[in-house]
Scaffold this motif. Structure first.
Motif, PDB file in Angstrom:
ATOM      1  N   ASN A 145       1.021  -1.333   0.093  1.00 44.39           N
ATOM      2  CA  ASN A 145      -0.008  -0.009   0.160  1.00 44.39           C
ATOM      3  C   ASN A 145       0.811   1.095   0.051  1.00 44.39           C
ATOM      4  O   ASN A 145       2.100   1.158   0.072  1.00 44.39           O
ATOM      5  CB  ASN A 145      -1.085  -0.010   1.199  1.00 44.39           C
ATOM      6  CG  ASN A 145      -0.280   0.113   2.525  1.00 44.39           C
ATOM      7  OD1 ASN A 145       0.772   0.883   2.688  1.00 44.39           O
ATOM      8  ND2 ASN A 145      -0.972  -0.363   3.705  1.00 44.39           N
ATOM      9  N   ALA A 146       0.329   2.431   0.002  1.00 44.99           N
ATOM     10  CA  ALA A 146       1.024   3.551  -0.059  1.00 44.99           C
ATOM     11  C   ALA A 146       2.169   3.797   1.048  1.00 44.99           C
ATOM     12  O   ALA A 146       2.987   4.161   0.801  1.00 44.99           O
ATOM     13  CB  ALA A 146       0.097   4.729  -0.107  1.00 44.99           C
ATOM     14  N   ASP A 147       1.503   3.625   2.185  1.00 43.91           N
ATOM     15  CA  ASP A 147       2.529   3.851   3.519  1.00 43.91           C
ATOM     16  C   ASP A 147       3.526   2.863   3.264  1.00 43.91           C
ATOM     17  O   ASP A 147       4.642   3.142   3.815  1.00 43.91           O
ATOM     18  CB  ASP A 147       1.544   3.489   4.586  1.00 43.91           C
ATOM     19  CG  ASP A 147       0.552   4.722   4.967  1.00 43.91           C
ATOM     20  OD1 ASP A 147       0.972   5.698   4.666  1.00 43.91           O
ATOM     21  OD2 ASP A 147      -0.517   4.321   5.693  1.00 43.91           O
ATOM     22  N   GLU A 148       3.315   1.592   3.047  1.00 43.38           N
ATOM     23  CA  GLU A 148       4.553   0.579   3.051  1.00 43.38           C
ATOM     24  C   GLU A 148       5.506   1.064   1.836  1.00 43.38           C
ATOM     25  O   GLU A 148       6.631   0.928   2.218  1.00 43.38           O
ATOM     26  CB  GLU A 148       3.865  -0.776   2.715  1.00 43.38           C
ATOM     27  CG  GLU A 148       3.156  -1.521   3.626  1.00 43.38           C
ATOM     28  CD  GLU A 148       2.259  -2.557   3.487  1.00 43.38           C
ATOM     29  OE1 GLU A 148       2.167  -3.328   4.177  1.00 43.38           O
ATOM     30  OE2 GLU A 148       1.936  -2.750   2.286  1.00 43.38           O
ATOM     31  N   ARG A 149       4.985   1.566   0.608  1.00 43.31           N
ATOM     32  CA  ARG A 149       5.900   2.048  -0.471  1.00 43.31           C
ATOM     33  C   ARG A 149       6.887   3.242   0.118  1.00 43.31           C
ATOM     34  O   ARG A 149       7.835   3.197  -0.034  1.00 43.31           O
ATOM     35  CB  ARG A 149       5.135   2.351  -1.606  1.00 43.31           C
ATOM     36  CG  ARG A 149       4.589   1.004  -2.494  1.00 43.31           C
ATOM     37  CD  ARG A 149       4.135   1.530  -3.821  1.00 43.31           C
ATOM     38  NE  ARG A 149       3.150   2.471  -3.726  1.00 43.31           N
ATOM     39  CZ  ARG A 149       1.867   2.218  -3.641  1.00 43.31           C
ATOM     40  NH1 ARG A 149       1.382   1.098  -3.392  1.00 43.31           N
ATOM     41  NH2 ARG A 149       0.879   3.404  -3.585  1.00 43.31           N
ATOM     42  N   ARG A 150       6.061   4.155   0.791  1.00 40.92           N
ATOM     43  CA  ARG A 150       6.830   5.316   1.381  1.00 40.92           C
ATOM     44  C   ARG A 150       8.016   4.876   2.199  1.00 40.92           C
ATOM     45  O   ARG A 150       8.919   5.550   2.390  1.00 40.92           O
ATOM     46  CB  ARG A 150       5.957   6.259   2.104  1.00 40.92           C
ATOM     47  CG  ARG A 150       6.466   7.440   2.730  1.00 40.92           C
ATOM     48  CD  ARG A 150       5.327   8.247   3.468  1.00 40.92           C
ATOM     49  NE  ARG A 150       4.677   7.572   4.295  1.00 40.92           N
ATOM     50  CZ  ARG A 150       5.041   7.014   5.614  1.00 40.92           C
ATOM     51  NH1 ARG A 150       6.457   7.326   6.023  1.00 40.92           N
ATOM     52  NH2 ARG A 150       4.369   6.534   6.456  1.00 40.92           N
ATOM     53  N   LEU A 151       7.416   3.863   3.158  1.00 42.86           N
ATOM     54  CA  LEU A 151       8.577   3.352   4.115  1.00 42.86           C
ATOM     55  C   LEU A 151       9.843   2.577   3.550  1.00 42.86           C
ATOM     56  O   LEU A 151      10.834   2.950   3.991  1.00 42.86           O
ATOM     57  CB  LEU A 151       8.012   2.365   5.322  1.00 42.86           C
ATOM     58  CG  LEU A 151       7.086   3.124   6.285  1.00 42.86           C
ATOM     59  CD1 LEU A 151       6.321   2.009   7.079  1.00 42.86           C
ATOM     60  CD2 LEU A 151       7.772   3.876   7.033  1.00 42.86           C
ATOM     61  N   ASP A 166      12.083   5.568   1.928  1.00 43.46           N
ATOM     62  CA  ASP A 166      12.648   6.325   3.044  1.00 43.46           C
ATOM     63  C   ASP A 166      14.076   5.768   3.171  1.00 43.46           C
ATOM     64  O   ASP A 166      14.118   4.674   3.720  1.00 43.46           O
ATOM     65  CB  ASP A 166      11.847   6.333   4.270  1.00 43.46           C
ATOM     66  CG  ASP A 166      12.363   7.577   5.143  1.00 43.46           C
ATOM     67  OD1 ASP A 166      13.101   8.474   4.636  1.00 43.46           O
ATOM     68  OD2 ASP A 166      11.917   7.507   6.290  1.00 43.46           O
TER      69      ASP A 166
END
Length: 114
Positions: free
Chosen positions: A99-105, A108
């Motif tokens: 999901n978007a949060d996992e891709r962002r992490l 990072d």
């Protein structure tokens, strides 16, 4: 003195089988005695389902007599020949897209990573 092939067969099947010779022909002997890949796979899955160990534990005195490292290496080789290495859990989560949060992490990175 403990017999290497007998102890390897006991670790795989939980039974004392009349195997002869050394560990190189053990897979063929197990098959001849009715312990083919299908039966061993079913046994392993049943033991895993019941949360019991497989391969079966072998007495420490016997493993010491045979040599811990040698016995474990031979057992690993026989399991590889049988295709019974690792575990196959049917309770594993299926692969899904991030999901978007996992891709962002994952994107990072600390500053020193460039």
């Amino acid at each position: 003195m403990a017999d290497e092939a007998v102890e390897l067969a006991r670790a795989l099947t939980g039974e004392t089988l009349p195997v002869t010779g050394d560990s190189t022909g053990l897979v063929a002997e197990l098959t001849r005695l009715g312990w083919g890949v299908e039966r061993l796979t079913a046994l392993r899955e049943e033991r895993m389902r019941l949360r019991l160990p497989w391969p079966f534990p072998i007495d420490l005195e016997v493993r010491d007599e045979l040599g811990f490292a040698r016995f474990d290496a031979l057992l690993a080789r026989v399991r590889k020949e049988l295709g019974l290495t690792g575990t196959r859990s049917r309770a594993q989560t299926p692969v899904r897209p991030l999901n978007a949060d996992e891709r962002r992490l994952l994107a990072d990175r600390p500053p020193h990573w460039g």
